[in-house]
Write a protein that holds these residues in place. Structure first.
Motif, PDB file in Angstrom:
ATOM      1  N   PHE A 142       0.847  -1.194   0.000  1.00  0.00           N
ATOM      2  CA  PHE A 142       0.000   0.000   0.000  1.00  0.00           C
ATOM      3  C   PHE A 142       0.877   1.236   0.000  1.00  0.00           C
ATOM      4  O   PHE A 142       2.025   1.197   0.437  1.00  0.00           O
ATOM      5  CB  PHE A 142      -0.929   0.005   1.222  1.00  0.00           C
ATOM      6  N   ASP A 143       0.327   2.340  -0.517  1.00  0.00           N
ATOM      7  CA  ASP A 143       1.085   3.589  -0.510  1.00  0.00           C
ATOM      8  C   ASP A 143       0.678   4.432   0.709  1.00  0.00           C
ATOM      9  O   ASP A 143      -0.075   3.973   1.568  1.00  0.00           O
ATOM     10  CB  ASP A 143       0.903   4.343  -1.837  1.00  0.00           C
ATOM     11  N   ASP A 144       1.180   5.676   0.763  1.00  0.00           N
ATOM     12  CA  ASP A 144       0.954   6.498   1.955  1.00  0.00           C
ATOM     13  C   ASP A 144      -0.508   6.877   2.158  1.00  0.00           C
ATOM     14  O   ASP A 144      -0.910   7.284   3.252  1.00  0.00           O
ATOM     15  CB  ASP A 144       1.793   7.780   1.889  1.00  0.00           C
ATOM     16  N   GLY A 174      -2.872   4.655   1.493  1.00  0.00           N
ATOM     17  CA  GLY A 174      -3.575   3.402   1.733  1.00  0.00           C
ATOM     18  C   GLY A 174      -4.116   2.759   0.473  1.00  0.00           C
ATOM     19  O   GLY A 174      -4.856   1.777   0.539  1.00  0.00           O
TER      20      GLY A 174
END
Lengths: 64, 402
Positions: free
Chosen positions: A26-28, A30
């Motif tokens: 996941f990225d920052d 979400g």
């Protein structure tokens, strides 16, 4: 076979990286992202398909 | 509960506060899906209720024809006060594109998996201490003495408000939950103690920044500007309103299910690794949340003559029971492998707190069944369900079997 997530469709439902943490992260914000270039092995293809079948947004694509 | 007359036909006169709907909405939705997939009502000023997965999904994703300016159905058609487009009273849930994306980006990092997963020890300690408080009792109220306290306790911790203030914080949460749909002039007066306490906490965080949600919001910038205190306060109120009776309902419904299905309970006790999959089935089968939209302009949509400002009630829980979208939709299958449920909504308004809700559900259930591996409903008819847009058990007496 390769897996990709369409970032325009993904809404961060969070199913893919829970089901297949070896394939998705996941990225920052979400949102789901594919780890590496998304190449699937005979071992990982099942997990990728399961994640795809659980994505409510239909944002996961598996292609030749 | 409202004083509305009892509904005779939900296809032409639906009402989500009707006692029959509150007690058991699923047969109503099954009937509507077959007979009238977009039901109508003249109540609440007029509105529509799609009950199929396809119907719900189409509207949830369609921000051209539907607006989120008000997501909770009021007593009549919305007024000018309800329509401060395009930002809305509680961004981003009441925002439409393009502002929505900005407001959402601001809060998403705080609710992404990494910061949320870090809360697990705090949540576990909270659940464990709530259960300590019930120890020795043969009948415990899993609604009013357990599920109800978990989300506010967790949010207090996330906001970094003092642990010693928990009783007062719960009082303030009660004021917010009771007053959220009161007319604005009443709400402003009722919220005075809430605002006073929250502002004092914000000031303390400005003087002593720390690693919590309050400091995060105070540091956050929109268009290069820090947020006004009122915006931070509004966001905190949204987090409380959106994060409390929703998750409390989901935890309660899961315990209610396990109390009546000893095989499912025994499997979860024996196979702890099954919990994440089971959580998704609890979410599908007992999805607590329905959200409203407003029709943007007169149009024919899904065969219905919709008028501007008609309400739409998005039946995510009904979509989750649609046999077209789910095999054996009306059967709870604890290890259901394919589960594209829409309990957290679909599209740009996907519940921003979904990672937190799942974590709270998992830890709350893990701790409960660890403490009580066998239990049943103590008094099935005494179980009450919340009316309105959030559905879950409130009074939930559970008999502990030893």
């Amino acid at each position: 076979m390769k897996v990709r997530i369409d970032p325009e469709i993904c809404q961060g439902q969070g199913r893919c990286f829970s089901i297949a943490p070896g394939i998705f992260d996941f990225d920052d914000l979400g949102n789901g992202v594919v780890i590496g270039d998304g190449t699937l092995t005979s071992d990982s293809i099942e997990q990728a398909r399961l994640a795809q079948l659980n994505c409510p947004e239909h944002a996961i694509f598996i292609e030749e | 509960m409202t004083d509305n007359p009892l509904v005779q036909d939900f296809a032409t006169d639906w009402d989500h506060s009707d006692p029959q709907w509150v007690a058991d909405p699923y047969p109503i939705w099954d009937d509507l899906r077959q007979r009238c997939p977009v039901a109508h009502t003249d109540r609440y000023g007029g509105g529509w209720f799609p009950s199929t997965h396809a119907g719900v999904a189409a509207i949830a994703k369609d921000t051209k024809n539907f607006t989120s300016r008000n997501v909770v159905i009021g007593n009549g058609r919305p007024t000018e006060l309800d329509l401060p487009a395009p930002i809305g009273v509680a961004p981003p849930i009441t925002s439409d594109p393009p502002f929505h994306a900005l407001a959402r980006k601001l809060i998403l990092p705080a609710f992404a998996p990494r910061p949320i997963n870090a809360l697990e020890p705090m949540i576990r300690e909270l659940c464990s201490s709530l259960l300590d408080g019930l120890s020795g009792e043969d009948i415990v109220n899993a609604g009013t003495k357990y599920a109800q306290y978990i989300p506010p306790g967790v949010i207090r911790g996330m906001l970094g408000f003092p642990e010693g203030d928990i009783e007062y914080f719960l009082e303030l949460v009660h004021i917010i939950m009771e007053g959220v749909d009161h007319p604005e002039e009443e709400r402003i007066i009722e919220f005075e103690p809430v605002e006073k306490y929250f502002v004092a906490q914000m000031e303390d965080h400005i003087d002593n920044p720390r690693d919590d949600l309050t400091s995060y919001l105070l540091k956050a910038e929109l268009d290069g500007q820090k947020l006004a205190m009122e915006h931070v306060f509004g966001t905190m109120v949204l987090i409380l309103v959106a994060g409390i009776d929703t998750t409390w309902s989901a935890i309660g419904a899961a315990i209610w299910h396990l109390a009546q299905n000893p095989d499912d309970l025994a499997r979860l006790v024996a196979e702890p690794d099954l919990m994440p999959v089971a959580i998704e089935e609890f979410l599908r089968f007992y999805a607590p949340v329905t959200m409203a939209r407003l029709v943007k302009h007169d149009m024919e949509y899904q065969g219905c003559p919709m008028k501007q400002d008609d309400w739409i009630l998005l039946g995510f829980p009904a979509a989750n029971r649609d046999p077209v979208a789910f095999k054996d939709a009306d059967t709870f299958i604890i290890d259901r492998a394919e589960n594209r449920h829409v309990a957290f909504g679909l599209g740009i308004h996907r519940c921003a707190g979904s990672n937190l809700a799942r974590l709270e559900m998992r830890v709350a259930l893990e701790e409960f069944i660890k403490r009580y591996p066998r239990f049943e409903l103590a008094d099935p008819p005494a179980v009450t369900w919340a009316p309105g847009q959030i559905r879950g058990p409130r009074n939930l007496p559970i008999r502990i079997l030893r």
